[in-house]
Design a protein around this motif. Structure first.
Motif, PDB file in Angstrom:
ATOM      1  N   ASP A   1      31.334 -38.166  94.947  1.00 30.56           N
ATOM      2  CA  ASP A   1      30.356 -38.593  95.944  1.00 30.56           C
ATOM      3  C   ASP A   1      30.632 -37.831  97.233  1.00 30.56           C
ATOM      4  OD1 ASP A   1      28.686 -39.913  97.716  1.00 30.56           O
ATOM      5  OD2 ASP A   1      29.238 -41.912  97.009  1.00 30.56           O
ATOM      6  N   THR A   2      29.616 -37.161  97.777  1.00 28.62           N
ATOM      7  CA  THR A   2      29.804 -36.377  98.995  1.00 28.62           C
ATOM      8  C   THR A   2      30.030 -37.252 100.224  1.00 28.62           C
ATOM      9  OG1 THR A   2      27.416 -36.231  99.366  1.00 28.62           O
ATOM     10  CG2 THR A   2      28.460 -34.421  98.124  1.00 28.62           C
ATOM     11  N   ALA A   3      29.848 -38.554 100.108  1.00 30.85           N
ATOM     12  CA  ALA A   3      30.078 -39.457 101.240  1.00 30.85           C
ATOM     13  C   ALA A   3      31.519 -39.435 101.717  1.00 30.85           C
ATOM     14  CB  ALA A   3      29.671 -40.878 100.876  1.00 30.85           C
ATOM     15  N   VAL A   4      32.432 -38.955 100.887  1.00 27.60           N
ATOM     16  CA  VAL A   4      33.828 -38.861 101.341  1.00 27.60           C
ATOM     17  C   VAL A   4      33.952 -37.883 102.503  1.00 27.60           C
ATOM     18  CG1 VAL A   4      34.764 -39.501  99.090  1.00 27.60           C
ATOM     19  CG2 VAL A   4      34.523 -37.082  99.686  1.00 27.60           C
ATOM     20  N   ARG A   5      32.952 -37.043 102.722  1.00 31.57           N
ATOM     21  CA  ARG A   5      32.954 -36.092 103.831  1.00 31.57           C
ATOM     22  C   ARG A   5      32.385 -36.697 105.117  1.00 31.57           C
ATOM     23  NH1 ARG A   5      36.755 -33.067 102.402  1.00 31.57           N
ATOM     24  NH2 ARG A   5      36.343 -31.655 100.719  1.00 31.57           N
ATOM     25  N   SER A   6      31.919 -37.938 105.056  1.00 30.31           N
ATOM     26  CA  SER A   6      31.339 -38.582 106.227  1.00 30.31           C
ATOM     27  C   SER A   6      32.405 -39.386 106.964  1.00 30.31           C
ATOM     28  CB  SER A   6      30.201 -39.510 105.804  1.00 30.31           C
ATOM     29  OG  SER A   6      29.662 -40.171 106.927  1.00 30.31           O
TER      30      SER A   6
ATOM     31  N   GLN B   1      35.447 -29.445  92.401  1.00 31.35           N
ATOM     32  CA  GLN B   1      35.878 -28.166  92.968  1.00 31.35           C
ATOM     33  C   GLN B   1      34.941 -27.672  94.071  1.00 31.35           C
ATOM     34  OE1 GLN B   1      35.204 -28.799  89.742  1.00 31.35           O
ATOM     35  NE2 GLN B   1      34.422 -27.019  88.691  1.00 31.35           N
ATOM     36  N   ASP B   2      33.699 -28.132  94.115  1.00 33.36           N
ATOM     37  CA  ASP B   2      32.771 -27.707  95.160  1.00 33.36           C
ATOM     38  C   ASP B   2      32.712 -28.675  96.337  1.00 33.36           C
ATOM     39  OD1 ASP B   2      32.150 -25.418  93.790  1.00 33.36           O
ATOM     40  OD2 ASP B   2      30.330 -26.220  92.894  1.00 33.36           O
ATOM     41  N   LEU B   3      33.443 -29.760  96.280  1.00 36.86           N
ATOM     42  CA  LEU B   3      33.424 -30.738  97.362  1.00 36.86           C
ATOM     43  C   LEU B   3      33.901 -30.138  98.679  1.00 36.86           C
ATOM     44  CD1 LEU B   3      32.760 -33.670  98.025  1.00 36.86           C
ATOM     45  CD2 LEU B   3      35.096 -34.263  97.387  1.00 36.86           C
ATOM     46  N   ASP B   4      34.796 -29.169  98.627  1.00 40.75           N
ATOM     47  CA  ASP B   4      35.281 -28.533  99.855  1.00 40.75           C
ATOM     48  C   ASP B   4      34.178 -27.798 100.607  1.00 40.75           C
ATOM     49  OD1 ASP B   4      37.838 -29.454  99.515  1.00 40.75           O
ATOM     50  OD2 ASP B   4      38.520 -27.651  98.478  1.00 40.75           O
ATOM     51  N   ALA B   5      33.116 -27.412  99.924  1.00 38.54           N
ATOM     52  CA  ALA B   5      32.019 -26.702 100.571  1.00 38.54           C
ATOM     53  C   ALA B   5      31.092 -27.636 101.343  1.00 38.54           C
ATOM     54  CB  ALA B   5      31.212 -25.927  99.530  1.00 38.54           C
ATOM     55  N   VAL B   6      31.206 -28.942 101.116  1.00 37.95           N
ATOM     56  CA  VAL B   6      30.372 -29.909 101.832  1.00 37.95           C
ATOM     57  C   VAL B   6      30.955 -30.107 103.223  1.00 37.95           C
ATOM     58  CG1 VAL B   6      29.516 -32.282 101.884  1.00 37.95           C
ATOM     59  CG2 VAL B   6      29.671 -31.061  99.710  1.00 37.95           C
TER      60      VAL B   6
ATOM     61  N   PRO C   1      16.833 -41.394 103.340  1.00 36.67           N
ATOM     62  CA  PRO C   1      17.308 -40.199 102.631  1.00 36.67           C
ATOM     63  C   PRO C   1      18.716 -39.779 103.054  1.00 36.67           C
ATOM     64  CG  PRO C   1      15.570 -39.634 104.193  1.00 36.67           C
ATOM     65  CD  PRO C   1      15.723 -41.120 104.236  1.00 36.67           C
ATOM     66  N   VAL C   2      19.434 -39.255 102.083  1.00 38.49           N
ATOM     67  CA  VAL C   2      20.788 -38.742 102.285  1.00 38.49           C
ATOM     68  C   VAL C   2      20.704 -37.223 102.262  1.00 38.49           C
ATOM     69  CG1 VAL C   2      23.110 -38.659 101.302  1.00 38.49           C
ATOM     70  CG2 VAL C   2      21.755 -40.749 101.134  1.00 38.49           C
ATOM     71  N   PHE C   3      21.496 -36.569 103.111  1.00 35.85           N
ATOM     72  CA  PHE C   3      21.520 -35.106 103.083  1.00 35.85           C
ATOM     73  C   PHE C   3      22.947 -34.609 103.270  1.00 35.85           C
ATOM     74  CE2 PHE C   3      21.020 -36.077 107.543  1.00 35.85           C
ATOM     75  CZ  PHE C   3      21.768 -35.122 108.196  1.00 35.85           C
ATOM     76  N   VAL C   4      23.173 -33.392 102.835  1.00 39.80           N
ATOM     77  CA  VAL C   4      24.461 -32.740 103.029  1.00 39.80           C
ATOM     78  C   VAL C   4      24.246 -31.341 103.577  1.00 39.80           C
ATOM     79  CG1 VAL C   4      25.660 -34.012 101.206  1.00 39.80           C
ATOM     80  CG2 VAL C   4      24.567 -31.852 100.665  1.00 39.80           C
ATOM     81  N   ASP C   5      25.218 -30.881 104.338  1.00 41.43           N
ATOM     82  CA  ASP C   5      25.288 -29.487 104.756  1.00 41.43           C
ATOM     83  C   ASP C   5      26.378 -28.845 103.922  1.00 41.43           C
ATOM     84  OD1 ASP C   5      23.322 -29.725 106.703  1.00 41.43           O
ATOM     85  OD2 ASP C   5      24.763 -30.177 108.290  1.00 41.43           O
ATOM     86  N   ILE C   6      26.108 -27.633 103.474  1.00 43.37           N
ATOM     87  CA  ILE C   6      27.040 -26.928 102.601  1.00 43.37           C
ATOM     88  C   ILE C   6      27.360 -25.563 103.183  1.00 43.37           C
ATOM     89  CG2 ILE C   6      27.333 -25.915 100.300  1.00 43.37           C
ATOM     90  CD1 ILE C   6      25.454 -28.117  99.276  1.00 43.37           C
TER      91      ILE C   6
ATOM     92  N   GLY D   1      34.046 -22.624  99.285  1.00 45.59           N
ATOM     93  CA  GLY D   1      34.490 -22.969  97.944  1.00 45.59           C
ATOM     94  C   GLY D   1      33.422 -23.165  96.892  1.00 45.59           C
ATOM     95  N   CYS D   2      32.171 -22.896  97.190  1.00 46.03           N
ATOM     96  CA  CYS D   2      31.140 -23.033  96.148  1.00 46.03           C
ATOM     97  C   CYS D   2      31.368 -22.007  95.071  1.00 46.03           C
ATOM     98  CB  CYS D   2      29.746 -22.820  96.735  1.00 46.03           C
ATOM     99  SG  CYS D   2      28.972 -24.289  97.339  1.00 46.03           S
ATOM    100  N   ARG D   3      31.253 -22.463  93.840  1.00 45.97           N
ATOM    101  CA  ARG D   3      31.351 -21.543  92.721  1.00 45.97           C
ATOM    102  C   ARG D   3      29.989 -20.887  92.506  1.00 45.97           C
ATOM    103  NH1 ARG D   3      31.909 -24.658  88.006  1.00 45.97           N
ATOM    104  NH2 ARG D   3      30.906 -26.260  89.200  1.00 45.97           N
ATOM    105  N   GLU D   4      29.994 -19.708  92.007  1.00 42.48           N
ATOM    106  CA  GLU D   4      28.748 -19.049  91.642  1.00 42.48           C
ATOM    107  C   GLU D   4      28.235 -19.685  90.353  1.00 42.48           C
ATOM    108  OE1 GLU D   4      27.034 -14.662  90.426  1.00 42.48           O
ATOM    109  OE2 GLU D   4      29.000 -14.835  91.350  1.00 42.48           O
TER     110      GLU D   4
END
Length: 86
Positions: free
Chosen positions: A9-14, A46-51, A70-75, A80-83
């Motif tokens: 869950d990307t909410a860990v970045r909030s 592995q992509d959570l670091d990019a959030v 609505p929920v949004f994220v910035d990346i 760390g995003c994988r291709e």
């Protein structure tokens, strides 16, 4: 449950907890002053670091437009995003 699939869950970045429901006039939970965060965005571990930011779009217009905010994220792909190839 999501963690078993490898998603996070990307909410860990909030820095703050933000409700996505409970503001609607006919919501049973809202009538009892119960706010809930049931709308989420997930990513691979592995992509959570990019959030870089996770937030809820909470404006007066958003509140009258829907019973869910609505929920949004910035990346930042350089973090760390994988291709992904189709």
């Amino acid at each position: 449950m999501w963690e078993l699939s490898g998603l996070r869950d990307t909410a860990v970045r909030s820095p703050v907890w933000q409700a996505t429901t409970g503001h609607w006039p006919t919501c049973d939970y809202g009538r009892r002053s119960i706010a809930r965060r049931i709308d989420t965005i997930h990513t691979s571990a592995q992509d959570l670091d990019a959030v870089t930011r996770h937030a809820v779009f909470d404006t007066p217009l958003a509140r009258v437009a829907s019973d869910h905010l609505p929920v949004f994220v910035d990346i930042d792909p350089s973090q760390g995003c994988r291709e992904v190839r189709a």
